[in-house]
Scaffold this active site. Structure first.
Site, PDB file in Angstrom:
ATOM      1  CD  GLU A 141      -2.572   1.303   2.643  1.00 43.92           C
ATOM      2  OE1 GLU A 141      -2.837   0.232   3.246  1.00 43.92           O
ATOM      3  OE2 GLU A 141      -2.898   2.415   3.068  1.00 43.92           O
ATOM      4  NE  ARG A 182      -0.774   8.554   4.748  1.00 47.58           N
ATOM      5  CZ  ARG A 182      -0.801   7.906   5.907  1.00 47.58           C
ATOM      6  NH1 ARG A 182       0.053   8.236   6.856  1.00 47.58           N
ATOM      7  NH2 ARG A 182      -1.646   6.929   6.111  1.00 47.58           N
ATOM      8  CE  LYS A 208      -7.444   2.295   6.601  1.00 45.27           C
ATOM      9  NZ  LYS A 208      -6.362   3.139   6.069  1.00 45.27           N
TER      10      LYS A 208
HETATM   11  O1  LIG Z   1      -1.675   6.341   9.031  1.00 44.98           O
HETATM   12  C1  LIG Z   1      -1.131   5.341   9.374  1.00 44.98           C
HETATM   13  C2  LIG Z   1      -1.142   4.098   8.611  1.00 44.98           C
HETATM   14  O2  LIG Z   1      -2.433   3.699   8.394  1.00 44.98           O
HETATM   15  C3  LIG Z   1      -0.364   3.031   9.262  1.00 44.98           C
HETATM   16  O3  LIG Z   1      -0.408   3.159  10.629  1.00 44.98           O
HETATM   17  P1  LIG Z   1       0.890   2.828  11.499  1.00 44.98           P
HETATM   18  O4  LIG Z   1       1.957   3.809  11.063  1.00 44.98           O
HETATM   19  O5  LIG Z   1       0.462   3.084  12.902  1.00 44.98           O
HETATM   20  O6  LIG Z   1       1.255   1.404  11.226  1.00 44.98           O
HETATM   21  C1  LIG Z   2      -4.610   5.425   7.036  1.00 42.49           C
HETATM   22  C2  LIG Z   2      -4.424   4.736   5.793  1.00 42.49           C
HETATM   23  O1  LIG Z   2      -4.119   3.574   5.752  1.00 42.49           O
HETATM   24  C3  LIG Z   2      -4.598   5.515   4.623  1.00 42.49           C
HETATM   25  O2  LIG Z   2      -4.084   6.617   4.646  1.00 42.49           O
HETATM   26  O3  LIG Z   2      -5.254   5.092   3.675  1.00 42.49           O
END
Ligand SMILES: O=C[C@H](O)COP(=O)(O)O
Ligand SMILES: CC(=O)C(=O)O
Length: 205
Positions: free
Chosen positions: A42, A46, A129
């Site tokens: 994924e 960003r 999710k």
């Molecule tokens: O925004 C965060 C992502 O979804 C992943 O989360 P993490 O950095 O806590 O594993």
């Molecule tokens: C939070 C996450 O996984 C996303 O930014 O799609």
């Protein structure tokens, strides 16, 4: 190979969540993760490089690359054009859900409570999710939500680590977890990434 969302979730117990600043890092990261046994990747939208990173990673043998942080249909289309085969969102909006369903794009929308999941079910979605997994109450919260909503499948993401992943994966509806712990910031260390991926691969999914 065309995968539906369940197929993507069942490729491995962990989907690495990637924030990649430099397109030069894309291939070494993807190759190390695939070598370690984690093919679903994924790439979050960003960073300015994200679409180019998806383009590069999509060319790595065995990688199934998706886009994360997809907020609207235009971003979904851009990610798809770059080679994304699934999309992930921090939340669930009707415009994005409808666009993903119309495009037959595997979609994992973020849900944090029963109402979010019920809106998704109304739209025809069944795979979600759970985000932000730890901040939204952790394993006890998800178990409580799944008591009435036992028919859905879940990928918890947010605050999960190699040490805590097994507890999440033991929940029957949890097909995989997402997490950013596999890849550090900056220039990639392929050996370390591969080792982290191998450890994650051994988790029961
Ligand atoms: O925004 C965060 C992502 O979804 C992943 O989360 P993490 O950095 O806590 O594993
Ligand atoms: C939070 C996450 O996984 C996303 O930014 O799609």
């Amino acid at each position: 190979m065309t995968l539906d969302v369940a197929g993507v979730m069942q490729l491995a117990p962990v989907i690495p969540v990637l924030v990649v600043e430099d397109v030069a890092h894309a291939r070494p990261i993807a190759e190390a993760l695939v070598r370690g046994g984690l093919p679903a990747l994924e790439v979050t939208l960003r960073t300015p490089a994200a679409l180019e990173v998806i383009r590069e990673m999509a060319q790595v043998d065995g990688a199934v690359v998706g886009a994360g942080t997809v907020l609207n249909p235009a971003q979904m289309e851009a990610a798809q054009a770059a080679g994304a085969r699934f999309i992930v969102s921090p939340g669930l909006t009707e415009p994005l859900a409808k666009a993903a369903i119309a495009a037959d794009m595997p979609f994992l929308p973020g849900t944090a409570n029963a109402s979010d999941i019920m809106r998704g079910l109304d739209l025809g979605l069944t795979h979600f999710k759970f985000f932000p997994a730890m901040a939204a109450g952790g394993v006890p919260a998800l178990k409580a939500i799944l008591a009435p909503l036992h028919m859905v499948k879940i990928c918890p993401t947010g605050g999960i680590t190699q040490a805590s992943a097994a507890e999440w994966l033991a929940i029957p509806q949890v097909l995989c977890v997402g997490g950013s712990w596999l890849v550090g910031k900056g220039a990639p260390d392929p050996a370390a990434i591969e080792q982290a991926a191998r450890a994650a691969r051994t988790l029961a999914g």
